[in-house]
Design a protein around this motif. Sequence first.
Motif, PDB file in Angstrom:
ATOM      1  N   GLY A 443      50.346  26.854  50.600  1.00  0.00           N
ATOM      2  CA  GLY A 443      49.986  25.738  51.461  1.00  0.00           C
ATOM      3  C   GLY A 443      48.725  25.036  51.012  1.00  0.00           C
ATOM      4  O   GLY A 443      48.215  24.159  51.714  1.00  0.00           O
ATOM      5  N   GLY A 444      48.194  25.406  49.869  1.00  0.00           N
ATOM      6  CA  GLY A 444      46.992  24.796  49.318  1.00  0.00           C
ATOM      7  C   GLY A 444      47.073  24.771  47.811  1.00  0.00           C
ATOM      8  O   GLY A 444      48.132  25.014  47.228  1.00  0.00           O
ATOM      9  N   THR A 445      45.955  24.531  47.168  1.00  0.00           N
ATOM     10  CA  THR A 445      45.916  24.506  45.703  1.00  0.00           C
ATOM     11  C   THR A 445      44.903  25.531  45.223  1.00  0.00           C
ATOM     12  O   THR A 445      44.001  25.218  44.455  1.00  0.00           O
ATOM     13  CB  THR A 445      45.547  23.102  45.188  1.00  0.00           C
ATOM     14  OG1 THR A 445      44.304  22.697  45.787  1.00  0.00           O
ATOM     15  CG2 THR A 445      46.620  22.091  45.522  1.00  0.00           C
ATOM     16  N   GLN A 446      45.050  26.774  45.695  1.00  0.00           N
ATOM     17  CA  GLN A 446      44.110  27.806  45.306  1.00  0.00           C
ATOM     18  C   GLN A 446      44.773  29.184  45.376  1.00  0.00           C
ATOM     19  O   GLN A 446      45.829  29.359  45.983  1.00  0.00           O
ATOM     20  CB  GLN A 446      42.882  27.808  46.221  1.00  0.00           C
ATOM     21  CG  GLN A 446      43.129  28.267  47.643  1.00  0.00           C
ATOM     22  CD  GLN A 446      43.572  27.171  48.578  1.00  0.00           C
ATOM     23  OE1 GLN A 446      43.341  25.998  48.312  1.00  0.00           O
ATOM     24  NE2 GLN A 446      44.209  27.536  49.673  1.00  0.00           N
ATOM     25  N   LEU A 447      44.129  30.128  44.713  1.00  0.00           N
ATOM     26  CA  LEU A 447      44.461  31.542  44.826  1.00  0.00           C
ATOM     27  C   LEU A 447      43.377  32.193  45.672  1.00  0.00           C
ATOM     28  O   LEU A 447      42.188  31.900  45.505  1.00  0.00           O
ATOM     29  CB  LEU A 447      44.523  32.203  43.452  1.00  0.00           C
ATOM     30  CG  LEU A 447      45.486  31.591  42.424  1.00  0.00           C
ATOM     31  CD1 LEU A 447      45.296  32.250  41.066  1.00  0.00           C
ATOM     32  CD2 LEU A 447      46.927  31.729  42.883  1.00  0.00           C
ATOM     33  N   ALA A 448      43.777  33.068  46.580  1.00  0.00           N
ATOM     34  CA  ALA A 448      42.818  33.779  47.416  1.00  0.00           C
ATOM     35  C   ALA A 448      42.535  35.145  46.798  1.00  0.00           C
ATOM     36  O   ALA A 448      43.462  35.919  46.531  1.00  0.00           O
ATOM     37  CB  ALA A 448      43.358  33.941  48.836  1.00  0.00           C
ATOM     38  N   ILE A 449      41.262  35.447  46.542  1.00  0.00           N
ATOM     39  CA  ILE A 449      40.852  36.736  45.991  1.00  0.00           C
ATOM     40  C   ILE A 449      40.327  37.567  47.165  1.00  0.00           C
ATOM     41  O   ILE A 449      39.289  37.242  47.760  1.00  0.00           O
ATOM     42  CB  ILE A 449      39.765  36.570  44.915  1.00  0.00           C
ATOM     43  CG1 ILE A 449      40.165  35.442  43.934  1.00  0.00           C
ATOM     44  CG2 ILE A 449      39.543  37.878  44.194  1.00  0.00           C
ATOM     45  CD1 ILE A 449      41.481  35.636  43.244  1.00  0.00           C
ATOM     46  N   ILE A 450      41.048  38.636  47.508  1.00  0.00           N
ATOM     47  CA  ILE A 450      40.793  39.365  48.743  1.00  0.00           C
ATOM     48  C   ILE A 450      40.412  40.803  48.446  1.00  0.00           C
ATOM     49  O   ILE A 450      41.110  41.514  47.710  1.00  0.00           O
ATOM     50  CB  ILE A 450      42.033  39.319  49.659  1.00  0.00           C
ATOM     51  CG1 ILE A 450      42.374  37.869  50.004  1.00  0.00           C
ATOM     52  CG2 ILE A 450      41.815  40.132  50.918  1.00  0.00           C
ATOM     53  CD1 ILE A 450      43.658  37.712  50.773  1.00  0.00           C
ATOM     54  N   ASP A 451      39.305  41.239  49.026  1.00  0.00           N
ATOM     55  CA  ASP A 451      38.851  42.627  48.956  1.00  0.00           C
ATOM     56  C   ASP A 451      39.603  43.408  50.028  1.00  0.00           C
ATOM     57  O   ASP A 451      39.504  43.102  51.218  1.00  0.00           O
ATOM     58  CB  ASP A 451      37.342  42.682  49.213  1.00  0.00           C
ATOM     59  CG  ASP A 451      36.765  44.089  49.052  1.00  0.00           C
ATOM     60  OD1 ASP A 451      37.547  45.061  49.026  1.00  0.00           O
ATOM     61  OD2 ASP A 451      35.527  44.207  48.971  1.00  0.00           O
ATOM     62  N   VAL A 452      40.383  44.417  49.610  1.00  0.00           N
ATOM     63  CA  VAL A 452      41.199  45.183  50.563  1.00  0.00           C
ATOM     64  C   VAL A 452      40.588  46.538  50.891  1.00  0.00           C
ATOM     65  O   VAL A 452      41.257  47.392  51.478  1.00  0.00           O
ATOM     66  CB  VAL A 452      42.639  45.361  50.039  1.00  0.00           C
ATOM     67  CG1 VAL A 452      43.348  44.024  49.968  1.00  0.00           C
ATOM     68  CG2 VAL A 452      42.655  46.062  48.680  1.00  0.00           C
ATOM     69  N   SER A 453      39.325  46.762  50.535  1.00  0.00           N
ATOM     70  CA  SER A 453      38.657  48.003  50.909  1.00  0.00           C
ATOM     71  C   SER A 453      38.680  48.120  52.428  1.00  0.00           C
ATOM     72  O   SER A 453      38.523  47.124  53.147  1.00  0.00           O
ATOM     73  CB  SER A 453      37.216  48.011  50.413  1.00  0.00           C
ATOM     74  OG  SER A 453      37.173  47.853  49.003  1.00  0.00           O
ATOM     75  N   PRO A 454      38.847  49.335  52.971  1.00  0.00           N
ATOM     76  CA  PRO A 454      38.974  49.504  54.426  1.00  0.00           C
ATOM     77  C   PRO A 454      37.819  48.904  55.216  1.00  0.00           C
ATOM     78  O   PRO A 454      38.014  48.378  56.312  1.00  0.00           O
ATOM     79  CB  PRO A 454      39.038  51.024  54.591  1.00  0.00           C
ATOM     80  CG  PRO A 454      39.567  51.523  53.299  1.00  0.00           C
ATOM     81  CD  PRO A 454      39.034  50.604  52.254  1.00  0.00           C
ATOM     82  N   GLY A 455      36.621  48.952  54.674  1.00  0.00           N
ATOM     83  CA  GLY A 455      35.488  48.394  55.391  1.00  0.00           C
ATOM     84  C   GLY A 455      35.361  46.898  55.268  1.00  0.00           C
ATOM     85  O   GLY A 455      34.498  46.292  55.903  1.00  0.00           O
ATOM     86  N   ALA A 456      36.219  46.295  54.433  1.00  0.00           N
ATOM     87  CA  ALA A 456      36.090  44.860  54.174  1.00  0.00           C
ATOM     88  C   ALA A 456      37.339  44.115  54.635  1.00  0.00           C
ATOM     89  O   ALA A 456      37.362  43.528  55.711  1.00  0.00           O
ATOM     90  CB  ALA A 456      35.829  44.623  52.690  1.00  0.00           C
ATOM     91  N   ARG A 457      38.384  44.119  53.797  1.00  0.00           N
ATOM     92  CA  ARG A 457      39.624  43.403  54.073  1.00  0.00           C
ATOM     93  C   ARG A 457      39.349  41.937  54.389  1.00  0.00           C
ATOM     94  O   ARG A 457      39.780  41.404  55.411  1.00  0.00           O
ATOM     95  CB  ARG A 457      40.394  44.070  55.212  1.00  0.00           C
ATOM     96  CG  ARG A 457      40.969  45.423  54.816  1.00  0.00           C
ATOM     97  CD  ARG A 457      41.624  46.141  55.947  1.00  0.00           C
ATOM     98  NE  ARG A 457      42.212  47.395  55.493  1.00  0.00           N
ATOM     99  CZ  ARG A 457      42.419  48.450  56.281  1.00  0.00           C
ATOM    100  NH1 ARG A 457      42.087  48.401  57.556  1.00  0.00           N
ATOM    101  NH2 ARG A 457      42.957  49.545  55.796  1.00  0.00           N
ATOM    102  N   VAL A 458      38.578  41.317  53.486  1.00  0.00           N
ATOM    103  CA  VAL A 458      38.175  39.929  53.688  1.00  0.00           C
ATOM    104  C   VAL A 458      38.336  39.143  52.400  1.00  0.00           C
ATOM    105  O   VAL A 458      38.433  39.688  51.300  1.00  0.00           O
ATOM    106  CB  VAL A 458      36.705  39.833  54.145  1.00  0.00           C
ATOM    107  CG1 VAL A 458      36.529  40.452  55.525  1.00  0.00           C
ATOM    108  CG2 VAL A 458      35.778  40.479  53.131  1.00  0.00           C
ATOM    109  N   LEU A 459      38.353  37.824  52.550  1.00  0.00           N
ATOM    110  CA  LEU A 459      38.391  36.908  51.420  1.00  0.00           C
ATOM    111  C   LEU A 459      37.047  36.922  50.701  1.00  0.00           C
ATOM    112  O   LEU A 459      35.997  36.763  51.328  1.00  0.00           O
ATOM    113  CB  LEU A 459      38.704  35.495  51.932  1.00  0.00           C
ATOM    114  CG  LEU A 459      38.712  34.369  50.908  1.00  0.00           C
ATOM    115  CD1 LEU A 459      39.924  34.497  49.992  1.00  0.00           C
ATOM    116  CD2 LEU A 459      38.717  33.023  51.615  1.00  0.00           C
TER     117      LEU A 459
END
Length: 831
Positions: A443-459
């Motif tokens: 839905g955009g023109t980008q790739l999302a780089i996401i930290d999936v560590s349990p304490g983070a789970r954020v973009l």
Amino acid sequence: MRQGRGRGLQWGVCALLGTLGACETSRNPGGVQRDLISPTIQLAGADTQDIKNGLNFSVTATDNLGLKDIQLTYSGGYINQTDSVFTSTVTSITLQEKINPGSGAGGRIRIIGRATDGAGNFSVDTLFIFLQNIDALRVYLLQPTPGAVGSPGKYIPIHVAGAQKAGVKRIGWSVGGAAGQTTQTGDSLVSGSPPFPDTLDFVDSVLVSPAATGGFFTVVGFAVDSGNRVGQTSPITVTLQTVQNDQTPPQIEQTVLFRAEANDTITVHATDPSGITDIGFRVYDLAGTLMRQASVVLSGTSTDAVKRFALGLTTLTPIPQQVVIQAFACDGATAHNCGVAGQTFTVPSPTGPSRADTITIVAGTTVALPFGGKIVDAIYNANRRELYLTNPTLGRVEIFQAANSTFVAAGIPTAGAQPWGVALWPRDTLGAYGDTIVVANSGGTQLAIIDVSPGARVLRWRQDLPDYLIQTYKVQCAPGCKTIITEYNISDRPQYVATVCRPAGGTLCAQDSIYAIYSTTPEPSNPAPFTGRATLRMEKLINPGNPPNPAVLFGHLFWEIAGSAPSSTSDTLRVVERRGRPYNTSRVTLTACAGINVELQSFALGDTTFVRNSGNFTHGFMGEGGQVAAKFARVMSYTTKARLQTGFSLACTTGGTIRDSGLVDVDFGMSPAVEVLDFISNTATRVKAIATNFNGATNAARADSVYYLDEGLRLKGTSPDTGFATGMDMNYNHTFAPSGSCPPTSPVCGGSGSPNDRVIFVARSDANIDVFDTFHAIQIGTISTRDPIIGPLRVAKDASGNQLLFGITSRGVVMVSLPAFTNPLPAPPRR
């Protein structure tokens, strides 16, 4: 006597004159016959609809003389009533209803249509529609259930559940029907002050009055959300009976899937005016031997009991296996009557015929998505024992935890606009990866780089993608020379994504050489021949900082797949890469001086182009799916072991005094057009799914058959395809080629290691998964699941070394712990 004779004479005259149509009575003055024919009414609509399109259905009504009124009553997930009154003669009508029920509506909605004619005759039709809305207030009356009975002095259990994303404020129930049937007519539970919980359960009971004389009463559940919107359930009728020397066993029914997982649920419903004291179920093998029994003891104060039990057959082997299930219950009468599930719920057994269900226990455990939606892609992280699933419908990434077979309810809501493809972040070329995922935001023109560590789970950051201008370049000299550039500015939105890396030496990935290979989302606004079609591209994954440093960025449009010899239909290609603000860069990445000729029709790919990477992050494999213009769909391969030429500049005279200059970026790792064309000439139809093994030596494309190709896209074998299913993946440890030596000159056909790893798993539309040997293209086994896999299928290795299979079904995510398959191929020679 005279009066009697007079009436008899009058009747006789009427009978005589009636044959002539000339009789008149006080009940039918003037000989006008009263209309006794009822109108007809029919409601029709899809059983499942999305709230964004409203509630849509049709009403068709007819009458022999004329309709007076059509009334529609809505209950359940939407409450309303409408009337359509006709003031002129209407004998037939079809109404197309489109209702915008508001953001709080949703769930199961009952619509009752009532058509009435001018004489008061009426007919009724009922339609149930499930309205999908994650924001809706959903209310469920779990007890009592249809067919419930009560008895004076006994309790009726009541269980109401409510759910709403913004919070449930109050939940309760009310009793309808004749007054005095129960000691209470309603009760509710208030959840306190904000923030309100998103789910709320109310377990209660109501005492049937000892002096109750009515034949029935009704129970309705309701809930109130944080915005004071009210939702209610359809009513359940409870029939009252009187206990008099009860010698009859309970009425019992069982609900169980005929194709069930080992720990699926069986629901046992029992009702008896003397109350239920025992309820449970038994499992037998086909020979009649008891395998398992489970039950609970109740107080007997409730005349209606519903209990749900886990089948508890987790140790059953082999799978699949058939077993026989039968529910039982006992009442609280002096005789302590016991029975089993009846063939008919209202006829108790053993008084009437009994019911026992033969079911098939299959592999896997299925868990529903926390908020619904649609899953497009998935990837497993053995470090975290988590499966990440893109859910573009809800704009989030779901997290499924294999350790406890549950979803993380919060998921990752910051996954970006319409998350589609997903891939892991490479660490080395031995298969190690970090706790980061790369998500394509279609839905955009980008790739999302996401930290999936349990304490983070954020973009962590968004990798902005460049705008590529595809140009055809011509110089026309007649009489003077001029440049003719035709430009194609097409969609830059990513669709599917894979990740690869190039090591700086050894096996560790160089930090500036981690790349995403992605296909683009087709757009109908793209100019021909790119209308509704895709391209393949690559982007270096690196955080450019804030403010961004454009010098660290690199992208590449894979023009290599469309190269061709000069001809009357080919064009000289020129490519421009633009990055708008805040980057403010524009560069020619392929100058016309390079003399690259392309067929633009070959450049454009199908509208669903799949992209996967090998387990060691050194290879990529792409397949052209969806709607394709070519007669045959194509696949492409990529390797990081070939040279990536960047920064090479070239300038030249292209005609007369006209010059061009720019870079000549070439990725020699992308399969050249000749290899792609060779695959096309050997296969057919569109690609539905692709798979590649750990080292990229074997690739598979699923079309009208499953095609096995080597690293150079040479076709080596085919297996039959079974229809509409699409899911497919290889054993995680698969490192074999689809060709080469066999014993005794090689330890195993196609490489070394265990031939048991040389397999691929291919989902079928009948809830089975075929297991094929990829060297010989022969089936060696089958896995049976409860539901057909209708989406992605992924095979992964857990941290403990066990292999897990994940698939998307209509009920959620199924996880199967894969058994060890013995691959007998090739069979030893006969002597």
